[in-house]
Write a protein that holds these residues in place. Structure first.
Motif, PDB file in Angstrom:
ATOM      1  N   THR A  18      -1.194  -2.837  -6.451  1.00 14.93           N
ATOM      2  CA  THR A  18      -1.464  -3.208  -5.057  1.00 14.93           C
ATOM      3  C   THR A  18      -2.399  -2.206  -4.395  1.00 14.93           C
ATOM      4  O   THR A  18      -3.364  -2.588  -3.717  1.00 14.93           O
ATOM      5  N   ASP A  57       6.853   0.799  -9.680  1.00 12.69           N
ATOM      6  CA  ASP A  57       5.759   1.773  -9.562  1.00 12.69           C
ATOM      7  C   ASP A  57       4.435   1.161 -10.000  1.00 12.69           C
ATOM      8  O   ASP A  57       3.393   1.372  -9.357  1.00 12.69           O
ATOM      9  N   GLY A 105       3.219  -1.190  -7.427  1.00 14.46           N
ATOM     10  CA  GLY A 105       2.673  -0.435  -6.297  1.00 14.46           C
ATOM     11  C   GLY A 105       1.277   0.085  -6.579  1.00 14.46           C
ATOM     12  O   GLY A 105       0.400   0.019  -5.713  1.00 14.46           O
TER      13      GLY A 105
END
Length: 202
Positions: free
Chosen positions: A70, A64, A67
């Motif tokens: 990113t 998570d 993510g």
């Protein structure tokens, strides 16, 4: 002799009791030890389960976090691109205003006039004539630049401009050519005069 025999009997009974108590104690200790071992084994199983669950949770949390990082980096890149696009648009709007101010007698009729970036060494007369939208008449050439940030005084220079004739190809400086410039050149603080041709329909 009788007293001695009695004493021996009492002693033997005591020893039997001691041995009995010892056996009982050992039996109880063995039972407790077995129970303790079972409890320890159960705790080890529970601990292993917790560690496995924790490891899985940490992996999910790391995924998570990765993510989010990113997504944030993608947002920063998109925002940086948007900022650059907005700065070029501001320059284009300034160029359109400069063209309008340079052609006080032009701009009449149902057609809008256009602004195109000037190519180094090419006359705006020639460049406007190449337009395929009908706006082939050069009205003026303008060169302008502006500085970022809010002005803090009434004598601060916030930009510069030049007006040129349509038949000139002055200044072949590549930094004055928007098409040839780098994408982020608009963010460089300097005196790069980006040049534009003001084109209209004959």
């Amino acid at each position: 002799a009788v007293v001695s025999t009695q004493s021996t009997g009492i002693f033997n009974k005591k020893m039997k009791l001691i041995v009995l108590f010892a056996c009982v104690s050992l039996a109880l200790a063995g039972s407790k030890l077995k129970k303790l071992k079972n409890e320890m084994a159960d705790l080890e199983d529970k601990f292993a389960t917790v560690m496995n669950d924790t490891s899985s949770s940490l992996e999910e949390l790391q995924a998570d976090v990765d993510g989010l990082i990113t997504a944030f980096n993608e947002y920063k890149e998109a925002q940086a691109k948007k900022d650059i696009d907005n700065q070029w648009q501001a320059l284009h709007m300034a160029a359109a205003a400069a063209c309008r101010g340079s052609t006080p007698q032009g701009g009449k009729g149902p057609w809008s006039n256009s602004v195109v970036p000037k190519e180094n060494g090419v006359k705006c007369d020639d460049q406007c004539s190449r337009n395929d939208d009908g706006r082939t008449l050069c009205k003026a050439e303008v060169s302008l630049t502006g500085y970022p940030g809010k002005a803090t005084s009434y004598t601060e220079r916030v930009g510069h401009f030049y007006n040129y004739e349509c038949d000139g190809g002055w200044n072949a400086d590549i930094t004055h050519n928007e098409v040839a410039a780098e994408e982020d050149a608009i963010q460089v603080i300097g005196t790069a005069y980006y040049r534009f041709c003001c084109c209209a329909k004959p």
